[in-house]
Design an enzyme around this catalytic site. Sequence first.
Site, PDB file in Angstrom:
ATOM      1  N   GLU A   1       0.832  -1.088   0.124  1.00 29.37           N
ATOM      2  CA  GLU A   1       0.106  -0.015   0.018  1.00 29.37           C
ATOM      3  C   GLU A   1       0.890   1.183  -0.222  1.00 29.37           C
ATOM      4  O   GLU A   1       2.037   1.139   0.262  1.00 29.37           O
ATOM      5  CB  GLU A   1      -0.830  -0.217   1.427  1.00 29.37           C
ATOM      6  CG  GLU A   1      -2.150  -0.832   1.333  1.00 29.37           C
ATOM      7  CD  GLU A   1      -2.859  -0.377   2.361  1.00 29.37           C
ATOM      8  OE1 GLU A   1      -4.145  -1.257   2.775  1.00 29.37           O
ATOM      9  OE2 GLU A   1      -3.210   0.234   3.000  1.00 29.37           O
TER      10      GLU A   1
ATOM     11  N   ASP B   1      -0.043   5.588   0.809  1.00 26.78           N
ATOM     12  CA  ASP B   1      -1.374   5.476   1.859  1.00 26.78           C
ATOM     13  C   ASP B   1      -0.811   7.224   1.999  1.00 26.78           C
ATOM     14  O   ASP B   1      -0.510   8.217   2.524  1.00 26.78           O
ATOM     15  CB  ASP B   1      -1.760   5.296   3.182  1.00 26.78           C
ATOM     16  CG  ASP B   1      -1.761   3.624   3.119  1.00 26.78           C
ATOM     17  OD1 ASP B   1      -1.826   2.928   1.818  1.00 26.78           O
ATOM     18  OD2 ASP B   1      -1.718   2.599   4.018  1.00 26.78           O
TER      19      ASP B   1
ATOM     20  N   GLU C   1      -4.235  10.184   4.402  1.00 25.28           N
ATOM     21  CA  GLU C   1      -4.500   9.700   5.118  1.00 25.28           C
ATOM     22  C   GLU C   1      -5.227  11.004   5.939  1.00 25.28           C
ATOM     23  O   GLU C   1      -3.956  11.220   6.339  1.00 25.28           O
ATOM     24  CB  GLU C   1      -4.743   8.898   6.357  1.00 25.28           C
ATOM     25  CG  GLU C   1      -4.670   7.215   6.480  1.00 25.28           C
ATOM     26  CD  GLU C   1      -4.783   5.637   6.205  1.00 25.28           C
ATOM     27  OE1 GLU C   1      -5.712   5.174   6.924  1.00 25.28           O
ATOM     28  OE2 GLU C   1      -3.247   6.350   7.706  1.00 25.28           O
TER      29      GLU C   1
ATOM     30  N   GLN D   1      -1.243  12.179   7.642  1.00 21.67           N
ATOM     31  CA  GLN D   1      -0.525  10.617   7.582  1.00 21.67           C
ATOM     32  C   GLN D   1      -0.321   9.965   6.361  1.00 21.67           C
ATOM     33  O   GLN D   1      -1.199   9.725   5.696  1.00 21.67           O
ATOM     34  CB  GLN D   1      -1.102  10.045   8.493  1.00 21.67           C
ATOM     35  CG  GLN D   1       0.193   8.697   9.069  1.00 21.67           C
ATOM     36  CD  GLN D   1      -1.128   8.069  10.092  1.00 21.67           C
ATOM     37  OE1 GLN D   1      -0.912   7.984  11.784  1.00 21.67           O
ATOM     38  NE2 GLN D   1      -0.948   7.313   9.705  1.00 21.67           N
TER      39      GLN D   1
ATOM     40  N   ASN E   1       1.889   6.191   4.953  1.00 26.05           N
ATOM     41  CA  ASN E   1       2.137   5.052   5.385  1.00 26.05           C
ATOM     42  C   ASN E   1       2.626   4.574   3.763  1.00 26.05           C
ATOM     43  O   ASN E   1       2.145   4.852   3.363  1.00 26.05           O
ATOM     44  CB  ASN E   1       1.189   4.712   6.305  1.00 26.05           C
ATOM     45  CG  ASN E   1       1.877   3.689   6.816  1.00 26.05           C
ATOM     46  OD1 ASN E   1       2.774   3.489   6.561  1.00 26.05           O
ATOM     47  ND2 ASN E   1       0.703   2.918   7.836  1.00 26.05           N
TER      48      ASN E   1
ATOM     49  N   ASN F   1       4.216   0.350   9.329  1.00 27.42           N
ATOM     50  CA  ASN F   1       4.942   1.228  10.424  1.00 27.42           C
ATOM     51  C   ASN F   1       5.910   1.555   9.726  1.00 27.42           C
ATOM     52  O   ASN F   1       7.032   1.952  10.367  1.00 27.42           O
ATOM     53  CB  ASN F   1       5.828  -0.418  11.783  1.00 27.42           C
ATOM     54  CG  ASN F   1       4.974  -0.565  12.284  1.00 27.42           C
ATOM     55  OD1 ASN F   1       4.151  -0.753  12.415  1.00 27.42           O
ATOM     56  ND2 ASN F   1       4.885  -2.232  12.953  1.00 27.42           N
ATOM     57  N   ARG F   2       5.399   2.602   8.280  1.00 23.03           N
ATOM     58  CA  ARG F   2       6.540   3.639   8.145  1.00 23.03           C
ATOM     59  C   ARG F   2       5.731   5.068   8.399  1.00 23.03           C
ATOM     60  O   ARG F   2       5.659   5.983   7.005  1.00 23.03           O
ATOM     61  CB  ARG F   2       6.762   3.665   7.121  1.00 23.03           C
ATOM     62  CG  ARG F   2       7.444   1.614   6.914  1.00 23.03           C
ATOM     63  CD  ARG F   2       8.233   1.653   5.538  1.00 23.03           C
ATOM     64  NE  ARG F   2       8.649   0.415   4.825  1.00 23.03           N
ATOM     65  CZ  ARG F   2       7.906  -0.775   5.198  1.00 23.03           C
ATOM     66  NH1 ARG F   2       6.695  -1.020   5.008  1.00 23.03           N
ATOM     67  NH2 ARG F   2       8.320  -2.152   5.435  1.00 23.03           N
ATOM     68  N   GLU F   3       5.038   5.639   9.082  1.00 23.66           N
ATOM     69  CA  GLU F   3       4.196   6.711   9.260  1.00 23.66           C
ATOM     70  C   GLU F   3       4.960   8.216   9.445  1.00 23.66           C
ATOM     71  O   GLU F   3       6.014   7.842  10.291  1.00 23.66           O
ATOM     72  CB  GLU F   3       3.262   6.319  10.431  1.00 23.66           C
ATOM     73  CG  GLU F   3       2.049   5.291  10.031  1.00 23.66           C
ATOM     74  CD  GLU F   3       2.595   4.229  10.918  1.00 23.66           C
ATOM     75  OE1 GLU F   3       3.656   4.223  11.542  1.00 23.66           O
ATOM     76  OE2 GLU F   3       1.953   3.710  11.652  1.00 23.66           O
TER      77      GLU F   3
ATOM     78  N   SER G   1     -10.944   6.566  16.793  1.00 23.61           N
ATOM     79  CA  SER G   1     -10.576   5.150  18.466  1.00 23.61           C
ATOM     80  C   SER G   1      -8.786   5.778  18.421  1.00 23.61           C
ATOM     81  O   SER G   1      -8.542   5.852  19.213  1.00 23.61           O
ATOM     82  CB  SER G   1     -10.658   4.057  18.249  1.00 23.61           C
ATOM     83  OG  SER G   1      -9.706   3.821  16.753  1.00 23.61           O
TER      84      SER G   1
ATOM     85  N   GLY H   1      -4.807  11.046  19.212  1.00 25.23           N
ATOM     86  CA  GLY H   1      -4.781   9.919  19.842  1.00 25.23           C
ATOM     87  C   GLY H   1      -6.472   9.008  19.677  1.00 25.23           C
ATOM     88  O   GLY H   1      -6.392   7.917  20.955  1.00 25.23           O
TER      89      GLY H   1
ATOM     90  N   ARG I   1       9.407   3.637  19.562  1.00 30.54           N
ATOM     91  CA  ARG I   1       9.107   2.613  19.683  1.00 30.54           C
ATOM     92  C   ARG I   1       9.279   2.254  18.915  1.00 30.54           C
ATOM     93  O   ARG I   1       9.377   0.160  18.851  1.00 30.54           O
ATOM     94  CB  ARG I   1       7.807   3.397  18.691  1.00 30.54           C
ATOM     95  CG  ARG I   1       7.316   2.527  17.868  1.00 30.54           C
ATOM     96  CD  ARG I   1       6.584   3.619  16.358  1.00 30.54           C
ATOM     97  NE  ARG I   1       6.061   2.335  15.607  1.00 30.54           N
ATOM     98  CZ  ARG I   1       5.107   2.788  14.278  1.00 30.54           C
ATOM     99  NH1 ARG I   1       5.334   4.265  14.075  1.00 30.54           N
ATOM    100  NH2 ARG I   1       4.650   2.680  14.161  1.00 30.54           N
TER     101      ARG I   1
END
Length: 295
Positions: free
Chosen positions: A107, A109, A111, A124, A126, A134-136, A200, A205, A281
């Site tokens: 993908e 992306d 967002e 965002q 990704n 996990n590449r945001e 959510s 967050g 992280r």
Amino acid sequence: MNNCLKCRALVISLLILNVFKVSVASVVSTGDFNKDFFVMWAPDHVNTSSNGRERSLKLDQVSGSGFASTQMFLFGQIDMQIKLVPGNSAGTVLAYYLASDQPNRDEIDFEFLGNLSGQPYIVQTNIYVDGFDNREERIYLWFDPTEDFHTYSILWNLHQIVFMIDSIPIRLYRNHADKGVAYPRWQPMSIKTSLWNGDSWATRGGLDKIDWSKSPFIASFKNYTIDACVWKGNPRFCRADSSANWWNKRSFSTLTRVQKRWFKWVRKYHMVYDYCQDNQRFQNNLPKECFLPKY
């Protein structure tokens, strides 16, 4: 942004657009949403103009909505003019992205994370490769994306992935496959958009929830261009060095000097989050690409 900077941005954008001038032979879009896309979710929440040139998605308490391209592609450039959800859009997420249909999906992306009225929109980006993301990265937009349409683009080729807004590059992901870094280069992808409830996590967050009294939430689309290699079952044709596959040419293997200046400007003044700076992280074991050149 003051008037001088706005004028400068307009001039530079026009120069960049000229650099990204493409061959007509590879343009596969008709400009008609009814022909190039199908509704994949909640048709009663998708509205298309009578001539097929404009489309909107709706989110309410009943459902979100989405549409996808009728064809799949391997490399090229996608441009879409979008006007984001206005007003208090906290908790909403508008996704505009490329995605493969494999379990270990790829993908690319965009967002757009909704906000409280008066707060800047967060974009965002990704990248998934073989099912792993996990590449945001996140940036604040330097304009109000709800007042007018702006062009959001993805250039994807054998060398790099470039996310652009009004022709200004906001993110790069380089092909370092030869150094063991995963890169989407084999799976064809379709173009997808969706508007959905992400309260959510999307705004602060998940602290700011959707205010359903403000619904329906509407995002609008028009003037898209699909200039890409249509998937015919063999990646060889899309990877070939040909006049139709202009995006694989050496001149598109990195940013121009002007683009590099704009890219640095975005990262210096508008970046909110970069996974390559999140040692906590990744427990001080950042992904390999974080230590390799972006261009």
